[in-house]
Design an enzyme around this catalytic site. Structure first.
Site, PDB file in Angstrom:
ATOM      1  N   HIS A 156       0.835  -1.218   0.000  1.00 33.57           N
ATOM      2  CA  HIS A 156       0.000   0.000   0.000  1.00 33.57           C
ATOM      3  C   HIS A 156       0.869   1.267   0.000  1.00 33.57           C
ATOM      4  CE1 HIS A 156      -3.307  -2.694   0.482  1.00 33.57           C
ATOM      5  NE2 HIS A 156      -2.950  -3.053   1.707  1.00 33.57           N
ATOM      6  N   ASP A 212      -4.855  -8.368  -3.292  1.00 32.36           N
ATOM      7  CA  ASP A 212      -5.160  -8.146  -1.872  1.00 32.36           C
ATOM      8  C   ASP A 212      -6.453  -8.839  -1.407  1.00 32.36           C
ATOM      9  OD1 ASP A 212      -5.300  -7.190   0.701  1.00 32.36           O
ATOM     10  OD2 ASP A 212      -5.079  -5.086   0.206  1.00 32.36           O
TER      11      ASP A 212
HETATM   12  C1  NGQ Z   1      -5.574  -7.894   6.196  1.00 35.08           C
HETATM   13  N1  NGQ Z   1      -6.143  -6.027   4.769  1.00 35.08           N
HETATM   14  O1  NGQ Z   1      -4.648  -8.294   6.902  1.00 35.08           O
HETATM   15  O2  NGQ Z   1      -6.306  -8.639   5.555  1.00 35.08           O
HETATM   16  C2  NGQ Z   1      -5.793  -6.408   6.119  1.00 35.08           C
HETATM   17  C3  NGQ Z   1      -6.867  -5.983   7.082  1.00 35.08           C
HETATM   18  C4  NGQ Z   1      -5.548  -5.129   9.029  1.00 35.08           C
HETATM   19  C5  NGQ Z   1      -5.771  -4.841   4.325  1.00 35.08           C
HETATM   20  N2  NGQ Z   1      -5.017  -4.104   5.080  1.00 35.08           N
HETATM   21  C6  NGQ Z   1      -6.470  -6.180   8.506  1.00 35.08           C
HETATM   22  N3  NGQ Z   1      -6.146  -4.418   3.152  1.00 35.08           N
HETATM   23  O3  NGQ Z   1      -4.873  -4.457   8.268  1.00 35.08           O
HETATM   24  O4  NGQ Z   1      -5.484  -4.993  10.258  1.00 35.08           O
HETATM   25 ZN    ZN Z   2      -3.243  -7.048   2.660  1.00 32.74          ZN
END
Ligand code: NGQ
Ligand code: ZN
Length: 454
Positions: free
Chosen positions: A271, A322
């Protein structure tokens, strides 16, 4: 030695540019010979247009199962953080079997979309009660099985997750399936290595989840466990995360990371949405790859990565799917460009110098960045795995085009529907846009989802 086959492409895009009349000989899944300006031989399998498969540098495969299920308003304002609550509820219901069935669908769809390697940022390690499975890498093994049954190449990135937020906040009950300490993480890595042993072309890296989820001390310990492998981390995705990081440390997330870790070309900063000029300059100097996931970043309301400034400073990037809310290589790259057009109110923002083709620049940069971030073999190099995509040149949006205009047509007009065949390690897994195991993989997925959503 198996027998060699030769593919002939009237036009082939390689990291060195477009080649005409290219013969690619494949033996045991590897490119054993490459000849340009050579007419097709009678035994050749002939195609019009080919290019290397694209690496998908960031995936949470299981999230494919909840795609589209978080698109209705809740109480109050919906955000990344409310989406995360929905994701945590979905995660709770998964077991090794359902996890594998969802991953197989995702990995199959990635191949159909032209992605021939996936970086799986894998954090669902523990049983629902938070205890370790008998084999701590049980869930990693399910991902390896999904890769094997679809043909997808896997760079496995087992995640280290230690805390619920900056400053040593204890992980919540919803995060207990993710949590390890550095010692149990070491065992998990060993297990993951074993799970990958039988899988062709697999790679292993490590993934501290985010600065939110690790302590400085545990981050150092985990980095020391596995030197010289890819290191992936989520960073600076949400403005609240930047604010929390400043409250905790006085520094912005990317700044903190650059000051406290030896970030180099083996790193992938996933990101990096909220970065300032000096952070971009530091990323460029480090030679790290930024892992952009434009569809997910739009879906989650993250913000827009300053891609014009970043490319201007020489930042390397790759693309990832993602959350897998959509799995579409051309759409990721198109949205990356369109975000910049909407902000800057100009066209061809990322095309580079005058006369540059936006489709080509996006494609070749993402190819190089993805290869670097996933420790993948060089695309279409001699001795590399034969990971190739062909196009249906009869697609209305491709007719009459040649060279870079084919990549522009693919990216901006035709979309994924123009993809014809996809070879992974020399095996033609996708033909006419369909994976050879599509019916069985979809049938298993259907049973799985009907059970999970009942
Ligand atoms: C994840 N996803 O680990 O799947 C994360 C969400 C977080 C993104 N950051 C959970 N897009 O970041 O705490
Ligand atoms: Zn992720």
């Amino acid at each position: 030695m198996g027998t060699a086959t030769t593919l002939h492409f009237a036009s082939l895009f390689t990291p060195d540019g477009w080649c005409r009349d290219a013969r690619v000989t494949v033996a045991d899944g590897l490119v054993s010979a490459l000849a340009m300006d050579t007419p097709p031989q009678p035994e050749d399998e002939r195609h019009a247009v080919g290019f290397p498969g694209m690496p998908n540098l960031h995936s949470h495969a299981f999230q494919r199962g909840m795609a589209g299920l978080a698109e209705h308003r809740g109480q109050g304002e919906d955000s990344f953080w409310t989406w995360r609550e929905a994701m945590y509820r979905f995660v709770h219901a998964l077991d090794p079997d359902t996890f594998e069935a969802i991953a197989a669908l995702a990995y199959m769809e990635m191949l159909e979309a032209g992605f021939t390697r996936v970086g799986e940022f894998h954090y669902l390690h523990n049983a629902p009660d938070g205890g370790s499975y008998d084999n701590p890498a049980r869930m990693a093994g399910a991902l390896a099985a999904a890769a094997a049954s679809t043909g997808q190449a896997l760079t496995m990135l087992p995640v280290f997750y230690a805390q619920g937020g900056f400053g040593g906040i204890t992980a919540g009950a919803q995060q207990r399936r993710f949590v390890t300490d550095p010692e149990s993480y070491g065992r998990l890595l060993e297990g993951a290595r074993a799970a990958l042993a039988g899988l062709d072309d697999a790679r292993l890296g490590i993934a501290p989840h985010s600065l939110r989820a690790v302590t400085p001390a545990s981050l150092r310990e985990v980095l020391a466990l596995a030197p010289a492998v890819p290191v992936h981390i989520h960073i600076a995705e949400q403005e609240r995360e930047v604010a929390d990081c400043r409250d905790w440390s006085g520094a912005r997330p990317v700044q903190w990371l650059m000051d406290n870790a030896d970030v180099g070309a083996d790193w992938c900063l996933v990101h990096a949405t909220h970065v300032d000029r000096s952070e971009l300059a530091a990323i460029a100097r480090s030679k790290a790859v930024v892992g952009l996931c434009p569809i997910t970043e739009a879906n989650l309301g993250d913000g827009v990565f300053p891609a014009v400034e970043a490319l201007g400073q020489g930042v390397r990037f790759g693309i990832g799917s993602d959350s897998n809310v959509r799995i579409d290589m051309t759409e990721e790259l198109r949205l990356l460009e369109y975000g910049q057009r909407l902000i800057h109110r100009r066209r061809n923002c990322l095309a580079g110098s005058e006369g540059g083709s936006t489709g080509r620049v996006l494609f070749e940069r993402a190819l190089a960045g993805g290869q670097q971030a996933l420790a993948a073999p060089s695309p279409l190099g001699l001795g590399s795995t034969a990971d190739i995509v062909s196009l249906n040149a009869d697609h209305p949006s491709l007719i009459g085009r040649s060279g870079d205009a084919l990549l522009d047509g693919l990216m901006f007009a035709a979309g994924q529907g123009a993809i014809d065949c996809v070879w992974r390690r020399g095996i033609k897994w996708v033909e006419g846009g369909r994976h050879r195991n599509r019916d069985a993989i979809r049938a298993r997925y259907r049973m799985t989802l009907e059970g999970l959503l009942a």
